[in-house]
Design a protein around this motif. Structure first.
Motif, PDB file in Angstrom:
ATOM      1  N   MET A   5      39.043  79.247 -25.377  1.00  0.00           N
ATOM      2  CA  MET A   5      38.010  79.276 -26.421  1.00  0.00           C
ATOM      3  C   MET A   5      37.159  78.014 -26.462  1.00  0.00           C
ATOM      4  O   MET A   5      36.304  77.866 -27.343  1.00  0.00           O
ATOM      5  N   GLY A   6      37.367  77.124 -25.534  1.00  0.00           N
ATOM      6  CA  GLY A   6      36.486  75.964 -25.414  1.00  0.00           C
ATOM      7  C   GLY A   6      36.861  74.776 -26.271  1.00  0.00           C
ATOM      8  O   GLY A   6      36.110  73.803 -26.341  1.00  0.00           O
ATOM      9  N   LEU A  26      33.709  79.463 -17.200  1.00  0.00           N
ATOM     10  CA  LEU A  26      33.587  78.851 -18.529  1.00  0.00           C
ATOM     11  C   LEU A  26      32.902  77.483 -18.474  1.00  0.00           C
ATOM     12  O   LEU A  26      32.164  77.103 -19.375  1.00  0.00           O
ATOM     13  N   ARG A  27      33.166  76.720 -17.446  1.00  0.00           N
ATOM     14  CA  ARG A  27      32.585  75.368 -17.385  1.00  0.00           C
ATOM     15  C   ARG A  27      31.101  75.396 -17.053  1.00  0.00           C
ATOM     16  O   ARG A  27      30.311  74.657 -17.625  1.00  0.00           O
ATOM     17  N   HIS A  28      30.766  76.243 -16.093  1.00  0.00           N
ATOM     18  CA  HIS A  28      29.390  76.176 -15.584  1.00  0.00           C
ATOM     19  C   HIS A  28      28.445  77.182 -16.224  1.00  0.00           C
ATOM     20  O   HIS A  28      27.233  77.025 -16.149  1.00  0.00           O
ATOM     21  N   GLN A  29      29.019  78.241 -16.803  1.00  0.00           N
ATOM     22  CA  GLN A  29      28.154  79.231 -17.478  1.00  0.00           C
ATOM     23  C   GLN A  29      28.684  79.418 -18.903  1.00  0.00           C
ATOM     24  O   GLN A  29      29.010  80.531 -19.306  1.00  0.00           O
ATOM     25  N   TYR A  30      28.782  78.294 -19.605  1.00  0.00           N
ATOM     26  CA  TYR A  30      29.461  78.267 -20.900  1.00  0.00           C
ATOM     27  C   TYR A  30      28.891  79.289 -21.887  1.00  0.00           C
ATOM     28  O   TYR A  30      29.630  80.065 -22.500  1.00  0.00           O
ATOM     29  N   GLY A  31      27.582  79.288 -22.023  1.00  0.00           N
ATOM     30  CA  GLY A  31      26.951  80.164 -23.006  1.00  0.00           C
ATOM     31  C   GLY A  31      27.247  81.627 -22.722  1.00  0.00           C
ATOM     32  O   GLY A  31      27.635  82.387 -23.623  1.00  0.00           O
ATOM     33  N   MET A  78      31.039  82.329 -23.249  1.00  0.00           N
ATOM     34  CA  MET A  78      31.483  82.353 -24.643  1.00  0.00           C
ATOM     35  C   MET A  78      30.862  83.500 -25.441  1.00  0.00           C
ATOM     36  O   MET A  78      31.393  83.903 -26.474  1.00  0.00           O
ATOM     37  N   ALA A  79      29.739  83.999 -24.960  1.00  0.00           N
ATOM     38  CA  ALA A  79      29.134  85.145 -25.638  1.00  0.00           C
ATOM     39  C   ALA A  79      30.034  86.376 -25.562  1.00  0.00           C
ATOM     40  O   ALA A  79      29.880  87.313 -26.351  1.00  0.00           O
ATOM     41  N   VAL A 130      33.333  86.261 -25.954  1.00  0.00           N
ATOM     42  CA  VAL A 130      34.610  85.999 -26.625  1.00  0.00           C
ATOM     43  C   VAL A 130      34.480  86.015 -28.148  1.00  0.00           C
ATOM     44  O   VAL A 130      33.511  85.519 -28.705  1.00  0.00           O
ATOM     45  N   GLY A 131      35.478  86.584 -28.776  1.00  0.00           N
ATOM     46  CA  GLY A 131      35.595  86.451 -30.222  1.00  0.00           C
ATOM     47  C   GLY A 131      37.054  86.156 -30.497  1.00  0.00           C
ATOM     48  O   GLY A 131      37.921  86.518 -29.703  1.00  0.00           O
ATOM     49  N   GLY A 132      37.349  85.481 -31.598  1.00  0.00           N
ATOM     50  CA  GLY A 132      38.776  85.242 -31.816  1.00  0.00           C
ATOM     51  C   GLY A 132      39.090  84.344 -32.984  1.00  0.00           C
ATOM     52  O   GLY A 132      38.201  83.796 -33.649  1.00  0.00           O
ATOM     53  N   HIS A 142      25.023  83.788 -32.600  1.00  0.00           N
ATOM     54  CA  HIS A 142      25.035  84.755 -31.496  1.00  0.00           C
ATOM     55  C   HIS A 142      23.702  85.484 -31.390  1.00  0.00           C
ATOM     56  O   HIS A 142      23.592  86.439 -30.628  1.00  0.00           O
ATOM     57  N   LYS A 148      18.081  79.132 -30.440  1.00  0.00           N
ATOM     58  CA  LYS A 148      19.467  78.732 -30.704  1.00  0.00           C
ATOM     59  C   LYS A 148      19.503  77.459 -31.546  1.00  0.00           C
ATOM     60  O   LYS A 148      20.285  77.329 -32.474  1.00  0.00           O
ATOM     61  N   ILE A 175      32.421  75.892 -32.186  1.00  0.00           N
ATOM     62  CA  ILE A 175      32.757  75.712 -30.767  1.00  0.00           C
ATOM     63  C   ILE A 175      32.871  77.059 -30.062  1.00  0.00           C
ATOM     64  O   ILE A 175      32.492  77.191 -28.898  1.00  0.00           O
ATOM     65  N   ILE A 176      33.388  78.043 -30.777  1.00  0.00           N
ATOM     66  CA  ILE A 176      33.620  79.343 -30.140  1.00  0.00           C
ATOM     67  C   ILE A 176      32.308  80.123 -29.957  1.00  0.00           C
ATOM     68  O   ILE A 176      32.275  81.136 -29.278  1.00  0.00           O
ATOM     69  N   SER A 177      31.225  79.603 -30.542  1.00  0.00           N
ATOM     70  CA  SER A 177      29.940  80.281 -30.360  1.00  0.00           C
ATOM     71  C   SER A 177      29.384  79.930 -28.975  1.00  0.00           C
ATOM     72  O   SER A 177      29.772  78.931 -28.391  1.00  0.00           O
ATOM     73  N   PRO A 178      28.471  80.746 -28.487  1.00  0.00           N
ATOM     74  CA  PRO A 178      27.948  80.475 -27.135  1.00  0.00           C
ATOM     75  C   PRO A 178      26.931  79.340 -27.135  1.00  0.00           C
ATOM     76  O   PRO A 178      25.784  79.515 -26.758  1.00  0.00           O
ATOM     77  N   THR A 179      27.353  78.213 -27.620  1.00  0.00           N
ATOM     78  CA  THR A 179      26.444  77.069 -27.763  1.00  0.00           C
ATOM     79  C   THR A 179      27.105  75.824 -27.199  1.00  0.00           C
ATOM     80  O   THR A 179      28.246  75.535 -27.544  1.00  0.00           O
ATOM     81  N   ARG A 180      26.389  75.134 -26.377  1.00  0.00           N
ATOM     82  CA  ARG A 180      26.920  73.880 -25.833  1.00  0.00           C
ATOM     83  C   ARG A 180      27.132  72.869 -26.961  1.00  0.00           C
ATOM     84  O   ARG A 180      26.359  72.840 -27.932  1.00  0.00           O
ATOM     85  N   ARG A 181      28.136  72.046 -26.774  1.00  0.00           N
ATOM     86  CA  ARG A 181      28.485  71.120 -27.864  1.00  0.00           C
ATOM     87  C   ARG A 181      27.364  70.154 -28.198  1.00  0.00           C
ATOM     88  O   ARG A 181      27.164  69.786 -29.344  1.00  0.00           O
TER      89      ARG A 181
END
Lengths: 324, 516
Positions: A52-53, A69-74, A77-78, A80-82, A106, B3, B329-335
């Motif tokens: 989950m980052g 996850l590292r290189h295409q983070y956005g 993570m789009a 994932v929910g949790g 989102h 965003k 953090i869990i959103s699709p957004t860089r920190r």
């Protein structure tokens, strides 16, 4: 054909000298509920936090929905929910405001989706109250709504039944099964409640000291797969107990085993409580029962036997030992 | 971009829902009017129209004279009448005589008794008479030689000199007009700076001042009278400094450098304007309004700084402590985007509060003190004169104050991110802020070497320096000047930019690279 939504490849995470996760490789498929089991400190939450980052992996890599996850983070993570540990929200805002804030991140503008998930988790009557007034169970429900609002392909829930009443647990189980089996969502659940996991999950992975020890099908999935493959199922054949023999001598389980032909003795083994156990197909079961009856061994009942998840858990983790 | 906007909106919501904001807004709303009302209540002469037709009525005249009489009575109570030392006896006696003279004038010519310059002349007269009386009785009193010398000094060197001055004073008091008083000042100007050139310059300064018939503000306004005297003396000193080539104003004998010459020329320009248009700006009311706004500004800046320190100091750490950071953090957004959104929201709310504070200050002044025309800011720079409305001046002032807030935001957010503990972060930031305030005052008079050693401390609050030198910034021409001794504005600005960059990097690095 179900695809792997979550792939963990040789994941390692170390805190100081202690390896919290050690070379962990596993995958979670679309349409399945994957249970993540392990004793306290086994590395479950650490693994989930990496997915989950929240934590950065030392080595290995994580792929979600085909995105690194590292290189295409956005993009990753789009998907994932949790909820991790506890569902933490902003107490000064209402449940709805929390959901709106999260949906905004989102890029969701459709308020109907928020209403939909609110109804789904049974919070429609109290969603406009401030979160700080919610009980833990209510927070779990709103947390779940938050996790679902953007229609994730991978749902990760850490101890999701915490604080839920029995009704809530039942609803959650049905909801997750529906999400996985009807909508094809990959669900990863971490919990200590083994009975609940047995009822809920299709597959479990058992982790201890950071290492993945076993991955097994459980419940209906296990039965379905075994039956579907070769028709082999585990059976427990209970002999007539001495107290029920009304004074007559009855053979023991050892004597019953000894009465079987040589080749059968490898298939059948003695179980606790004056019983025999064996994994057989229906034909073999008929033969075995015929042989036992022919040898004059009285039977009380034949049961379809499955090893409970608890047995599996303890056998894999070396459970029952003192918490050290 | 979308965003960023979504993130920013969320962060803005979080800030705007904090109880702290309500407390801050209430404080910013309440302080300026309270200060203004308090300052306004101490003003005795409230007419700032400057018109002769506005001569006070009998009751006002009575009050104006009585105020000075009460002051004298209070001052007299500080001294013991039975004391044997010459100083105490002189003060006591002079005070007693001044009261008697003022009381007598109040009975005969109340209009004159209410004028501060007349009151000043009566005080001078009483002091000379007291010195003369004591000197004549010095044998009986048993004064030492040193005491007698002190008395001679008070009398202007001799009894004859004292008698002459008393005669002059008597003539001015009999005449009573402001012009007669002005002539007396010109005649006796040698006691300020010696030389005919100074006297001529002083006459030139007074010639610029509108006559009694044209403007009456300083006739009854003690503040206007004092300020006017000070302005004329400054003008004369600046003129003489330019002519003589050294700084008479500050008493140095070093030859003037080109930049100092320019400064004197600019000062003369400003003074010429103020002497020709003194009515509104020199009044007691205008001075009180100015002081009130200055106090309100400082208090509001402190409120803003503390509020922003607490808000920014807890902005990340509180989310870490409560765990709500997880939903971000869990959103699709860089920190880094999350951090920048938080920073942006804090900077914007600081700006909104700075503007709010500025508006409250202006409105409070307008309501309590009336039109702000008396607070016009006159700034001469490189030979050209700029006349700024007060709202324009305070807008710049508020803008510069915002720079302090911006630096504080960068600092507190970085501390909050690095420490991840609200109590530690807020304690550290507040401690640093108050530490800086104390250190600033301690280091204020240090040379450049010492100042350089404490550069980080000095420059964190560099906008205060800019505020004190706002006039230079207004023209935006001479940016290389030195608001803080030995540290230029340009250097300070560069330093603060580098500092903000470092703080940003520190916060970002901690937020983006550390596990949560």
């Amino acid at each position: 054909m179900s695809e792997d939504i979550l792939k963990l490849n040789h994941l390692t995470k170390q805190f100081g000298r202690r390896k919290a996760v050690d070379d962990l490789t596993l995958s979670v498929r679309s349409g399945e509920i994957f249970g993540f089991l392990g004793p306290n400190g086994a590395g479950k939450t650490t693994t989930i936090k990496m997915v989950m980052g929240f934590l950065f992996e030392d080595t290995g890599h994580i792929e979600i929905g085909g995105y690194d996850l590292r290189h295409q983070y956005g993009k990753a993570m789009a998907q994932v929910g949790g909820i991790v540990e506890n569902p933490e929200m902003y107490g000064q805002f209402s449940g709805r405001q929390n959901l709106e804030m999260y949906a905004r991140l989102h890029g969701l503008k459709d308020r109907r989706r928020i209403d939909e998930v609110v109804r789904l988790v049974g919070m429609d009557k109290r969603i406009n109250e401030k979160v700080k007034r919610y009980s833990l169970g209510m927070k779990q429900r709103v947390g779940l709504a938050q996790a679902l609002v953007h229609r994730p392909r991978l749902l990760i829930l850490d101890e999701p039944t915490n604080g839920l009443d029995p009704d809530g647990i039942h609803q959650l189980r049905d909801l997750l099964k529906n999400l996985a089996h009807q909508e094809g969502v990959a669900v990863m659940v971490s919990s200590h409640q083994l009975a609940e996991m047995q009822m809920m999950c299709d597959r479990v992975g058992i982790i201890n000291q950071g290492r993945l020890l076993d991955v097994r099908l459980v419940g209906q999935a296990a039965a379905g797969e075994a039956g579907g493959a070769a028709g082999i199922r585990p059976y427990r054949i209970e002999l007539l107990p001495p107290e029920a023999a009304r004074g007559q001598a009855v053979p023991t389980a050892q004597e019953a085993l000894a009465a079987l032909p040589e080749g059968w003795r490898n298939l059948v083994h003695i179980a606790k409580g004056q019983a025999l156990e064996a994994e057989l197909d229906p034909q073999q079961l008929q033969e075995l029962l015929g042989m036992l009856l022919a040898a004059g061994i009285p039977l009380s009942q034949v049961l379809y036997s499955s090893r409970s998840l608890e047995d599996l858990y303890f056998s894999v983790t070396g459970g029952g030992q003192a918490l050290a | 971009m979308r965003k960023y906007l979504a993130l920013f909106k969320n962060e803005w919501m979080k800030l705007s829902h904090r109880a702290l904001l309500i407390v801050g807004i209430v404080a910013l709303l309440v302080v300026p009017p309270l200060v203004a009302v308090s300052m306004r209540s101490s003003v005795t002469y409230t007419d700032n129209s400057g018109s002769v037709s506005q001569t006070p009525d009998q009751s006002q005249l009575q009050e104006l004279a009585q105020v000075h009489l009460d002051e004298l009575a209070e001052q007299q109570s500080w001294y013991d009448p039975a004391a044997s030392d010459v100083y105490t006896q002189l003060e006591y006696k002079a005070n007693e005589l001044a009261q008697t003279a003022l009381q007598s004038l109040m009975d005969s010519r109340l209009d004159l008794a209410a004028r501060p310059y007349i009151q000043d002349l009566l005080d001078q007269q009483a002091r000379l008479q007291a010195a003369l009386t004591l000197a004549q009785n010095s044998q009986a009193q048993g004064f030492s030689e040193s005491d007698q010398l002190s008395l001679l000094n008070e009398m202007g060197g001799s009894e004859v000199a004292a008698e002459q001055t008393l005669t002059q004073l008597g003539q001015v008091l009999t005449d009573g007009s402001f012009e007669a008083y002005r002539d007396y000042l010109l005649e006796t100007s040698g006691s300020v700076v010696s030389g005919a050139d100074y006297q001529a310059a002083l006459a030139e300064a007074w010639a610029m001042v509108p006559t009694e018939d044209q403007q009456a503000a300083w006739l009854y306004d003690s503040s206007a009278y004092t300020t006017l005297r000070s302005l004329t003396e400054q003008y004369a000193a600046a003129e003489v400094s330019m002519a003589r080539g050294y700084d008479v104003l500050n008493g140095t004998e070093q030859p003037l450098r080109a930049q100092e010459r320019q400064s004197f020329q600019d000062l003369l320009l400003e003074l010429r304007y103020e002497l020709k248009n003194p009515a509104a700006s020199v009044t007691e009311l205008a001075q009180a309004a100015n002081n009130s706004d200055s106090v309100a500004k400082q208090l509001n800046l402190i409120i803003l700084c503390i509020g922003i320190l607490i808000a920014a100091g807890s902005f990340v750490s509180q989310e870490m402590e409560t765990g709500s950071i997880k939903s971000l953090i869990i959103s699709p957004t860089r920190r880094y985007k999350i951090y920048l959104a938080k920073l942006g929201a804090l900077l914007l709310i600081s700006l909104a509060l700075a503007v709010f504070s500025w508006l409250v200050r202006l409105i409070s002044l307008r309501i309590v003190f009336g039109p702000l025309s008396g607070l016009t800011q006159v700034i001469a720079h490189n030979g050209s004169l700029h006349v700024w409305n007060y709202w324009q001046y305070t807008a710049l002032d508020a803008g510069l104050g915002y720079l302090t807030l911006a630096v504080i935001v960068f600092f507190a957010l970085a501390v909050s991110t690095v420490t991840r503990r609200t109590a530690v972060a807020v304690g550290l930031t507040l401690g640093s802020y108050f530490g800086l305030m104390v250190t600033e005052s301690v280091l204020a008079n240090f040379g450049w070497k010492e100042a350089f050693r404490f550069l980080p401390l000095m420059n964190l609050d560099f906008s205060t320096r800019l505020l004190s030198d706002a006039s230079r910034l207004m023209t935006l021409k001479q940016f290389g000047s030195t608001p803080q001794v030995n540290i230029s504005v340009g250097f300070s600005a560069l330093y603060v930019l580098i500092l903000a960059g470092l703080l940003l990097w520190m916060g970002l690095d901690s937020f983006c690279r550390r596990d949560i």
